[in-house]
Design a protein around this motif. Sequence first.
Motif, PDB file in Angstrom:
ATOM      1  N   ARG A 386       7.088   4.091  -2.011  1.00 14.41           N
ATOM      2  CA  ARG A 386       7.317   2.958  -1.101  1.00 14.41           C
ATOM      3  C   ARG A 386       6.054   2.658  -0.301  1.00 14.41           C
ATOM      4  NH1 ARG A 386      13.472   4.099   1.057  1.00 14.41           N
ATOM      5  NH2 ARG A 386      14.457   4.030  -1.028  1.00 14.41           N
ATOM      6  N   ILE A 387       4.955   2.630  -1.025  1.00 13.73           N
ATOM      7  CA  ILE A 387       3.642   2.473  -0.394  1.00 13.73           C
ATOM      8  C   ILE A 387       3.460   1.062   0.176  1.00 13.73           C
ATOM      9  CG2 ILE A 387       2.242   1.673  -2.350  1.00 13.73           C
ATOM     10  CD1 ILE A 387       1.551   4.677  -0.049  1.00 13.73           C
ATOM     11  N   TYR A 388       4.437   0.157  -0.128  1.00 14.65           N
ATOM     12  CA  TYR A 388       4.308  -1.208   0.423  1.00 14.65           C
ATOM     13  C   TYR A 388       4.272  -1.189   1.960  1.00 14.65           C
ATOM     14  CZ  TYR A 388       9.387  -0.554   0.718  1.00 14.65           C
ATOM     15  OH  TYR A 388      10.640  -0.043   0.982  1.00 14.65           O
ATOM     16  N   HIS A 389       4.857  -0.117   2.545  1.00 16.14           N
ATOM     17  CA  HIS A 389       4.805  -0.054   4.022  1.00 16.14           C
ATOM     18  C   HIS A 389       3.355  -0.077   4.514  1.00 16.14           C
ATOM     19  CE1 HIS A 389       9.032   0.690   4.839  1.00 16.14           C
ATOM     20  NE2 HIS A 389       9.066   1.596   3.893  1.00 16.14           N
ATOM     21  N   LEU A 390       2.475   0.581   3.748  1.00 12.15           N
ATOM     22  CA  LEU A 390       1.066   0.702   4.175  1.00 12.15           C
ATOM     23  C   LEU A 390       0.383  -0.658   4.200  1.00 12.15           C
ATOM     24  CD1 LEU A 390      -0.784   3.647   2.419  1.00 12.15           C
ATOM     25  CD2 LEU A 390      -0.415   3.308   4.856  1.00 12.15           C
ATOM     26  N   ASP A 391       0.791  -1.509   3.223  1.00 12.83           N
ATOM     27  CA  ASP A 391       0.092  -2.800   3.081  1.00 12.83           C
ATOM     28  C   ASP A 391       0.314  -3.696   4.284  1.00 12.83           C
ATOM     29  OD1 ASP A 391       0.955  -2.783  -0.436  1.00 12.83           O
ATOM     30  OD2 ASP A 391      -0.770  -1.944   0.632  1.00 12.83           O
ATOM     31  N   ARG A 392       1.324  -3.332   5.108  1.00  9.56           N
ATOM     32  CA  ARG A 392       1.581  -4.146   6.308  1.00  9.56           C
ATOM     33  C   ARG A 392       0.459  -3.994   7.325  1.00  9.56           C
ATOM     34  NH1 ARG A 392       7.376  -3.980   8.808  1.00  9.56           N
ATOM     35  NH2 ARG A 392       6.194  -5.482  10.015  1.00  9.56           N
ATOM     36  N   GLY A 393      -0.168  -2.790   7.352  1.00  8.21           N
ATOM     37  CA  GLY A 393      -1.077  -2.545   8.483  1.00  8.21           C
ATOM     38  C   GLY A 393      -2.427  -1.964   8.126  1.00  8.21           C
ATOM     39  N   TYR A 394      -2.686  -1.717   6.832  1.00 11.16           N
ATOM     40  CA  TYR A 394      -3.990  -1.136   6.468  1.00 11.16           C
ATOM     41  C   TYR A 394      -4.622  -1.987   5.363  1.00 11.16           C
ATOM     42  CZ  TYR A 394      -2.773   2.994   9.194  1.00 11.16           C
ATOM     43  OH  TYR A 394      -2.438   3.846  10.236  1.00 11.16           O
ATOM     44  N   GLU A 395      -5.755  -2.600   5.671  1.00  9.97           N
ATOM     45  CA  GLU A 395      -6.461  -3.439   4.698  1.00  9.97           C
ATOM     46  C   GLU A 395      -7.251  -2.546   3.744  1.00  9.97           C
ATOM     47  OE1 GLU A 395      -9.084  -6.204   6.595  1.00  9.97           O
ATOM     48  OE2 GLU A 395      -9.520  -7.262   4.732  1.00  9.97           O
ATOM     49  N   ASP A 396      -6.974  -2.681   2.434  1.00  9.39           N
ATOM     50  CA  ASP A 396      -7.737  -1.997   1.389  1.00  9.39           C
ATOM     51  C   ASP A 396      -7.860  -0.493   1.641  1.00  9.39           C
ATOM     52  OD1 ASP A 396     -11.155  -2.062   0.096  1.00  9.39           O
ATOM     53  OD2 ASP A 396      -9.236  -1.550  -0.847  1.00  9.39           O
ATOM     54  N   LEU A 397      -6.746   0.147   1.972  1.00  8.33           N
ATOM     55  CA  LEU A 397      -6.793   1.582   2.287  1.00  8.33           C
ATOM     56  C   LEU A 397      -7.319   2.392   1.105  1.00  8.33           C
ATOM     57  CD1 LEU A 397      -4.635   3.767   4.372  1.00  8.33           C
ATOM     58  CD2 LEU A 397      -4.770   4.424   1.972  1.00  8.33           C
ATOM     59  N   VAL A 398      -6.882   2.067  -0.109  1.00 10.30           N
ATOM     60  CA  VAL A 398      -7.325   2.840  -1.291  1.00 10.30           C
ATOM     61  C   VAL A 398      -8.832   2.685  -1.475  1.00 10.30           C
ATOM     62  CG1 VAL A 398      -7.178   2.962  -3.814  1.00 10.30           C
ATOM     63  CG2 VAL A 398      -5.082   2.794  -2.443  1.00 10.30           C
ATOM     64  N   GLY A 399      -9.317   1.450  -1.394  1.00 14.98           N
ATOM     65  CA  GLY A 399     -10.763   1.208  -1.583  1.00 14.98           C
ATOM     66  C   GLY A 399     -11.590   1.935  -0.538  1.00 14.98           C
ATOM     67  N   LYS A 400     -11.118   1.886   0.708  1.00 11.46           N
ATOM     68  CA  LYS A 400     -11.888   2.533   1.781  1.00 11.46           C
ATOM     69  C   LYS A 400     -11.857   4.051   1.629  1.00 11.46           C
ATOM     70  CE  LYS A 400     -11.286  -1.132   5.277  1.00 11.46           C
ATOM     71  NZ  LYS A 400     -10.915  -1.418   6.684  1.00 11.46           N
ATOM     72  N   ALA A 401     -10.683   4.592   1.209  1.00 11.56           N
ATOM     73  CA  ALA A 401     -10.586   6.055   1.045  1.00 11.56           C
ATOM     74  C   ALA A 401     -11.494   6.519  -0.099  1.00 11.56           C
ATOM     75  CB  ALA A 401      -9.135   6.448   0.773  1.00 11.56           C
ATOM     76  N   ARG A 402     -11.540   5.716  -1.167  1.00 11.65           N
ATOM     77  CA  ARG A 402     -12.402   6.086  -2.301  1.00 11.65           C
ATOM     78  C   ARG A 402     -13.855   6.145  -1.865  1.00 11.65           C
ATOM     79  NH1 ARG A 402      -9.891   2.533  -7.344  1.00 11.65           N
ATOM     80  NH2 ARG A 402      -8.186   3.952  -7.853  1.00 11.65           N
ATOM     81  N   LYS A 403     -14.242   5.213  -0.995  1.00  8.53           N
ATOM     82  CA  LYS A 403     -15.639   5.200  -0.515  1.00  8.53           C
ATOM     83  C   LYS A 403     -15.961   6.491   0.230  1.00  8.53           C
ATOM     84  CE  LYS A 403     -17.983   2.136   1.577  1.00  8.53           C
ATOM     85  NZ  LYS A 403     -18.332   1.127   2.597  1.00  8.53           N
ATOM     86  N   LEU A 404     -14.924   7.132   0.773  1.00  3.68           N
ATOM     87  CA  LEU A 404     -15.141   8.395   1.499  1.00  3.68           C
ATOM     88  C   LEU A 404     -14.991   9.603   0.584  1.00  3.68           C
ATOM     89  CD1 LEU A 404     -13.157   7.554   4.769  1.00  3.68           C
ATOM     90  CD2 LEU A 404     -15.655   7.654   4.514  1.00  3.68           C
ATOM     91  N   GLY A 405     -14.813   9.327  -0.724  1.00  2.00           N
ATOM     92  CA  GLY A 405     -14.757  10.427  -1.678  1.00  2.00           C
ATOM     93  C   GLY A 405     -13.356  10.849  -2.075  1.00  2.00           C
ATOM     94  N   ALA A 406     -12.348  10.103  -1.653  1.00  2.00           N
ATOM     95  CA  ALA A 406     -10.965  10.502  -2.004  1.00  2.00           C
ATOM     96  C   ALA A 406     -10.684  10.152  -3.463  1.00  2.00           C
ATOM     97  CB  ALA A 406      -9.976   9.758  -1.108  1.00  2.00           C
ATOM     98  N   ARG A 407      -9.860  10.963  -4.088  1.00  2.00           N
ATOM     99  CA  ARG A 407      -9.377  10.639  -5.445  1.00  2.00           C
ATOM    100  C   ARG A 407      -7.955  10.110  -5.277  1.00  2.00           C
ATOM    101  NH1 ARG A 407     -10.681  15.260  -9.680  1.00  2.00           N
ATOM    102  NH2 ARG A 407     -10.137  13.573 -11.089  1.00  2.00           N
ATOM    103  N   ILE A 408      -7.878   8.790  -5.216  1.00  2.00           N
ATOM    104  CA  ILE A 408      -6.619   8.125  -4.852  1.00  2.00           C
ATOM    105  C   ILE A 408      -6.473   6.860  -5.676  1.00  2.00           C
ATOM    106  CG2 ILE A 408      -7.841   6.961  -2.963  1.00  2.00           C
ATOM    107  CD1 ILE A 408      -5.236   7.023  -1.334  1.00  2.00           C
ATOM    108  N   GLY A 409      -5.260   6.558  -6.092  1.00  2.00           N
ATOM    109  CA  GLY A 409      -5.041   5.330  -6.871  1.00  2.00           C
ATOM    110  C   GLY A 409      -3.602   4.885  -6.720  1.00  2.00           C
TER     111      GLY A 409
END
Length: 429
Positions: A386-409
């Motif tokens: 139910r990750i749609y909750h995140l899209d309400r308040g975090y812009e491009d969370l996956v992209g930003k986390a990847r830039k910090l080295g996270a392995r997330i998709g």
Amino acid sequence: MIDGGRPLEGQVAVSGSKNAALPILIATLLAPGEHRLANVPDLADTSSTLSLLGRIGCPSLTGTHVRVDTTRVAYWEAPYDVVRKMRASVLVLGPLLARCGKAVVSLPGGCAIGTRPIDQHLKGLEALGCRFRIEGGNVHGVADDLRGADVHLDMPTVTGTENILMAAVLARGTTRIHNAAREPEIVDLANFLKGLGAQIEGAGSSTLVIEGVPRLTPASRPHRIIPDRIEAGTWLCAAAVTGGDVTVTDVEPGHLEAIGAKLAEAGCEIEAAGTTVRVRRTGPLRPFQLRTLPYPGFPTDMQAQLMTVATLANGTSTLEETIFENRLLHAAELRRMGARIEERGGMAIVHGGTLSAAAVMASDLRASAALVLAGLAAPGLTEVLRIYHLDRGYEDLVGKARKLGARIGRVSDGERDHDRMLAATAAAA
Ligand code: EPZ
């Protein structure tokens, strides 16, 4: 899907504040004409707000600047299907009553974190001369002649303060809002309104004094939305839980003091410089005590994220939620990841230790952030549903986390099997 257990390191640019953008987008109704806004975050909630404005006759264009044309207001209703999805839609009440003299807004009902009443909004607007009746789940409001008044809020409600403020700027005479909310988002809204010609004193203090003016006009220059202090705080917690070193940029360090102080108490190194704040975790996390309070106290919107920090500390932490009656839902999901958390009323007692990867379910915006942080900390594959909750308040969370080295998709519903999940996270490498 997150393949966790590795430190996050680097810089991340924080987007504009959701909770400043929503009232400011709606405040454009108060001044007929074209408005331009900078640093509006690209979120589900800002899109919902723009589509609500479109439905009442005010078209918009997104891009570097968001442009909203409020020359005409053809309609004055915020229907249930909109308010049900985004409670902040109730913020159209004040502006529509001030602009059109009438408004029909669905009662927001409850949400995961609490009943979310709007009695203070209605009480304050009634003091200014609005009249309301509740019918069919809607609030029907009329305002023939808005007059300034003294309003005493029973609690410093953020959107309550905003709704009353937005009506008061066009009321005849002086309005004083006592026990007003002091959040930075209130100050940003007041600054935007002053740019339209409003006369407001005391923004950021618990007493707002507003001299009503006959009309407002769009500002000559675009207003820039303040940075999102909750997004910034979430990334700083990501450094804490992964043992990393993260610098958030484009922030106002003054808005992050309570969050930074708590992370320092938990054993992190905090460094503020200009418009950046850096958090490094150089040793084990220490337990801490936390109590959520109205600004400038510790923000309730960061309680879930700090609970994840507490699950990894050496010892027992306590987190007391005093703002909302049901905002500990993330505790049950963190337990699925091995956290040891007791709940007593609005208090969580967290016996720190380690986290292990699991599939967990998001319940609300900030709980999802806490579960993502837990997934980043726990070695192995964590799936946050139910990750749609995140899209309400975090812009491009996956992209930003990847830039910090996270392995997330993101794993779409069709890609449930294990190999595809690995592929989704490996793609992040
Ligand atoms: C705003 O909600 C934020 N939303 C919330 O952020 C935030 O958690 C909250 O303020 C507290 O800081 C926006 O700004 C869009 P309140 P709001 O009115 O205004 C009670 C997020 O995650 N209350 O300050 O709805 C209420 O039930 C969201 O970004 C009344 O009883 O919060 C709550 O217990 C979640 N009667 C307390 O006051 C009223 O008329 C504080 O609520 C109004 C509120």
